[in-house]
Design a protein around this motif. Structure first.
Motif, short mmCIF file in Angstrom:
data_model
loop_
_atom_site.label_atom_id
_atom_site.label_comp_id
_atom_site.label_asym_id
_atom_site.label_seq_id
_atom_site.Cartn_x
_atom_site.Cartn_y
_atom_site.Cartn_z
N LYS A 269 41.00 48.68 37.54
CA LYS A 269 39.88 48.01 38.19
C LYS A 269 40.16 47.83 39.66
O LYS A 269 41.30 47.84 40.11
N LYS A 270 39.08 47.65 40.43
CA LYS A 270 39.18 47.27 41.83
C LYS A 270 38.72 45.83 41.98
O LYS A 270 37.63 45.48 41.55
N SER B 112 38.36 45.47 46.73
CA SER B 112 38.77 46.82 47.20
C SER B 112 40.24 47.13 46.92
O SER B 112 40.75 48.14 47.37
N LYS C 221 43.03 48.29 44.28
CA LYS C 221 43.10 49.01 43.00
C LYS C 221 44.24 48.44 42.15
O LYS C 221 45.37 48.28 42.62
N SER D 255 48.41 47.72 47.25
CA SER D 255 48.12 46.84 48.38
C SER D 255 49.40 46.52 49.13
O SER D 255 50.46 46.33 48.51
N ASP E 160 42.64 41.25 50.68
CA ASP E 160 41.71 42.35 50.90
C ASP E 160 41.92 42.93 52.29
O ASP E 160 41.69 42.27 53.29
N ASN F 250 30.04 47.67 40.70
CA ASN F 250 30.24 46.85 41.89
C ASN F 250 28.91 46.50 42.56
O ASN F 250 28.70 45.36 42.99
#
Length: 422
Positions: free
Chosen positions: A142-143, A146, A148, A165, A183, A237
């Motif tokens: 899932k994101k 933004s 992943k 990230s 994010d 989304n």
């Protein structure tokens, strides 16, 4: 008093043969029960329905040979199933109960079997968490904002969580791994402003195929299951940002039986169900292209039937008898609602795509017997987003920009359907 109760109980679960009219009403009732048992995979209920169908049918002089044959096959199966115990097959070194639980949110939370986690970083931005003595029921992808996130069974006793990230913070507290996500991308997305009444509508998105079922395979060995999952996630989304309650039948590359997809939508009390697919031509013609939206209905249209045959390959145990019974009992009002839904989605997709891609072909809205739509208790459609056997569309269906325009078009169609049918 006891005798009366026994009599009433047996009457409720047997064919009423006191008159032809009563028997015919019961025959119709048990056909409906038979259909629901097929769709819910409820063998006990199916046996009960078949038994009474046979009794009513014989009284009415109907041909019930097919029902009798199936009743015999089903009645013998439960004895065989009871002998095998899956627990005995489980290796001794694999945990039996230490299933981790994922809470999809920000922060990202995972319940653990114990307060032990191994953390390391790959390529400066890939954070990896290994959870020992743990099992995950199915892979998760899932994101969130933004970022992943993927989780999977790394080996028999380890669950691996991968977060793409650079900057994250985490802590372990009371058998919970709490990961605070940062994010790195700030995106401004245009969304439709909806009336408040629409915002609590429930929508189930079904990315077709998955896992062992690759779906159509087109030019450059492009697989349908991959393209439709990407489109479905963009749609997910978009709809979430619009305020809808949204579910995906699958979040990663794994297989789900067609019946389970429909059952998922029903148990989540969805207002709409949309199954996303890519098309292929049986003869692999390079020139055929375009977008088509289908709704469940009996049809004699050869083109619709040929497409449905390709998509229905994943159905097991649904024989000719079952198919005819189900199609004969489709709810007329739901067919009309699904057709309206299909028209709005087809129009939304064409409008959105043609803003950037002027050559998109409209292949229309069509009825077809797609079994992934059978059993839904809400308006349901299947959209064929393009042809993987067409060189141009095969390339576009794996292009993120094209996928996003497709998703926005579907979202627009959903919005317009609710606006017209509140």
């Amino acid at each position: 008093m006891k005798f009366i109760l026994i009599f009433l109980f047996s009457f409720l679960f047997a064919c009423n043969t006191s008159s032809v009219n009563s028997a015919y009403k019961d025959y119709y009732k048990y056909q409906q029960l038979y259909i629901s048992s097929i769709l819910d995979n409820n063998k006990k209920q199916e046996i009960k329905a078949l038994k009474n169908l046979i009794e009513c049918g014989k009284y009415l002089n109907f041909d019930v040979k097919e029902y009798e044959n199936k009743y015999k096959r089903l009645y013998q199966k439960p004895k065989v199933i009871k002998k095998s115990k899956k627990e005995d097959i489980t290796p001794n070194n694999r945990p039996k109960k230490n299933y981790i639980k994922i809470i999809s949110s920000n922060p990202f939370i995972i319940t653990l079997p114990a307060n032990k986690v191994k953390h390391f970083i790959l390529k400066k931005y890939i954070n990896v968490f290994d959870i020992p003595n743990a099992v995950i029921s199915k892979p998760f992808s899932k994101k969130i904002k933004s970022i992943k996130i993927k989780t999977a069974q790394f080996n028999k006793i380890t669950v691996r969580v991968v977060i793409y990230s650079k900057k994250i913070k985490y802590k372990i507290e009371n058998k919970k791994l709490i990961i605070y996500l940062t994010d790195n991308k700030k995106q401004k997305m245009k969304t439709l402003v909806m009336p408040k009444a629409f915002r609590q509508k429930i929508i189930v998105i079904d990315p077709g195929h998955g896992g062992k079922d690759s779906g159509g395979i087109g030019i450059g060995h492009r697989m349908e299951k991959i393209a439709v999952l990407k489109i479905a996630k963009y749609l997910y989304n978009d709809l979430k940002k619009m305020g809808y309650i949204v579910y995906l039948t699958r979040h990663g590359d794994y297989f789900i039986p067609l019946r389970d997809r429909t059952h998922f939508a029903n148990t989540h009390h969805a207002d709409l169900f949309i199954s996303i697919h890519c098309n292929i031509t049986p003869d692999h013609s390079l020139s055929t292209k375009g977008v088509t939206t289908y709704f469940l209905s009996p049809t004699r249209d050869k083109r619709s039937i040929s497409v449905a045959k390709i998509e229905n390959k994943g159905v097991k145990g649904l024989n000719y008898l079952d198919q005819n019974v189900i199609l004969g009992f489709l709810n007329h009002d739901r067919i009309i609602a699904s057709q309206k839904f299909a028209i709005d989605v087809q129009a939304g997709v064409l409008y959105s795509l043609r803003k950037k891609y002027k050559d998109v072909i409209d292949r229309g809205v069509r009825p077809a017997p797609f079994w992934v739509l059978v059993g839904t208790q809400m308006p349901a459609i299947l959209i064929e987003t393009g042809f993987l056997t067409n060189p141009l569309e095969a390339k576009r269906l794996f292009d993120p920009t094209y996928e996003q325009y497709l998703a926005k078009g579907i979202a627009m169609g959903i919005y317009n359907y609710f606006r017209k049918n509140p």
